[in-house]
Design a protein around this motif. Structure first.
Motif, PDB file in Angstrom:
ATOM      1  N   HIS A  10      -5.732   6.844   4.243  1.00 26.98           N
ATOM      2  CA  HIS A  10      -5.088   5.702   4.895  1.00 26.98           C
ATOM      3  C   HIS A  10      -6.123   4.942   5.715  1.00 26.98           C
ATOM      4  CE1 HIS A  10      -3.438   4.156   8.750  1.00 26.98           C
ATOM      5  NE2 HIS A  10      -2.702   3.471   7.903  1.00 26.98           N
ATOM      6  N   ASP A  12      -6.729   1.269   8.056  1.00 26.85           N
ATOM      7  CA  ASP A  12      -6.199   0.074   8.700  1.00 26.85           C
ATOM      8  C   ASP A  12      -7.398  -0.696   9.241  1.00 26.85           C
ATOM      9  OD1 ASP A  12      -6.993   1.547  10.905  1.00 26.85           O
ATOM     10  OD2 ASP A  12      -4.961   1.997  11.543  1.00 26.85           O
ATOM     11  N   ASN A  13      -7.164  -1.620  10.095  1.00 26.24           N
ATOM     12  CA  ASN A  13      -8.252  -2.432  10.632  1.00 26.24           C
ATOM     13  C   ASN A  13      -8.595  -1.973  12.051  1.00 26.24           C
ATOM     14  OD1 ASN A  13     -10.143  -4.492  10.593  1.00 26.24           O
ATOM     15  ND2 ASN A  13      -8.743  -5.966  11.493  1.00 26.24           N
ATOM     16  N   THR A  17     -11.724   3.541  11.353  1.00 27.48           N
ATOM     17  CA  THR A  17     -11.946   3.488   9.907  1.00 27.48           C
ATOM     18  C   THR A  17     -13.170   4.282   9.485  1.00 27.48           C
ATOM     19  OG1 THR A  17     -10.804   1.384   9.657  1.00 27.48           O
ATOM     20  CG2 THR A  17     -12.421   1.935   7.966  1.00 27.48           C
ATOM     21  N   TYR A  39      -5.519   0.486   2.006  1.00 26.98           N
ATOM     22  CA  TYR A  39      -5.146  -0.214   3.226  1.00 26.98           C
ATOM     23  C   TYR A  39      -3.635  -0.148   3.365  1.00 26.98           C
ATOM     24  CZ  TYR A  39      -4.904  -4.077   6.580  1.00 26.98           C
ATOM     25  OH  TYR A  39      -4.680  -4.853   7.680  1.00 26.98           O
ATOM     26  N   CYS A  40      -3.172   0.237   4.542  1.00 28.66           N
ATOM     27  CA  CYS A  40      -1.733   0.370   4.743  1.00 28.66           C
ATOM     28  C   CYS A  40      -1.371   0.066   6.183  1.00 28.66           C
ATOM     29  CB  CYS A  40      -1.277   1.774   4.369  1.00 28.66           C
ATOM     30  SG  CYS A  40       0.499   2.020   4.564  1.00 28.66           S
ATOM     31  N   VAL A  41      -0.825  -1.104   6.386  1.00 31.06           N
ATOM     32  CA  VAL A  41      -0.280  -1.494   7.681  1.00 31.06           C
ATOM     33  C   VAL A  41       0.996  -2.270   7.427  1.00 31.06           C
ATOM     34  CG1 VAL A  41      -2.522  -1.601   8.841  1.00 31.06           C
ATOM     35  CG2 VAL A  41      -1.565  -3.651   7.817  1.00 31.06           C
ATOM     36  N   ARG A  70      -7.106  -7.231   6.257  1.00 29.22           N
ATOM     37  CA  ARG A  70      -7.341  -6.416   5.057  1.00 29.22           C
ATOM     38  C   ARG A  70      -8.800  -6.528   4.608  1.00 29.22           C
ATOM     39  NH1 ARG A  70      -4.058  -4.500   0.908  1.00 29.22           N
ATOM     40  NH2 ARG A  70      -5.153  -4.206  -1.047  1.00 29.22           N
TER      41      ARG A  70
END
Length: 108
Positions: A10, A12-13, A17, A39-41, A70
């Motif tokens: 997983h 995200d920004n 990361t 990417y998963c939000v 993203r």
């Protein structure tokens, strides 16, 4: 004990990361596995559904913000994973987090 061969990562920004990529790479090396980063939000449109009533301009702005986040996450992943061949980026788009959960069904 069953050893993992496919790991779903997983992303995200966030500032975490690079650390996530490092840990996933270490686990993949230990188990001779491969890692798929996704990417998963929750999208801004899901967080602020009332923005749709504000007009197309507001909705487009939120979409642009999501796209930029993203791209930033993907760029951070590319830097962190540059010397790690077991890691790949999944450019899967869809409704997060649902598409992430679906992919998780097929990973160790």
């Amino acid at each position: 004990m069953r050893t993992p061969k496919s790991i779903l990562l997983h992303l995200d920004n966030s500032e975490h990361t690079q650390r996530r990529v490092q840990v996933a790479s270490d686990v993949a090396d230990a188990f001779d596995a491969h890692v798929t980063a996704q990417y998963c939000v929750t999208s801004s449109m899901q967080l602020y559904p009332m923005s749709v009533t504000s007009g197309a301009v507001a909705a487009a702005m939120l979409e642009d913000i999501d796209d930029e986040r993203r791209r930033n996450a993907q760029a951070a992943f590319a830097v962190a994973a540059s010397a790690r061949p077991r890691l790949k980026w999944s450019d899967e788009k869809g409704v997060a987090p649902w598409n992430f959960w679906q992919r998780a069904l097929y990973c160790d």
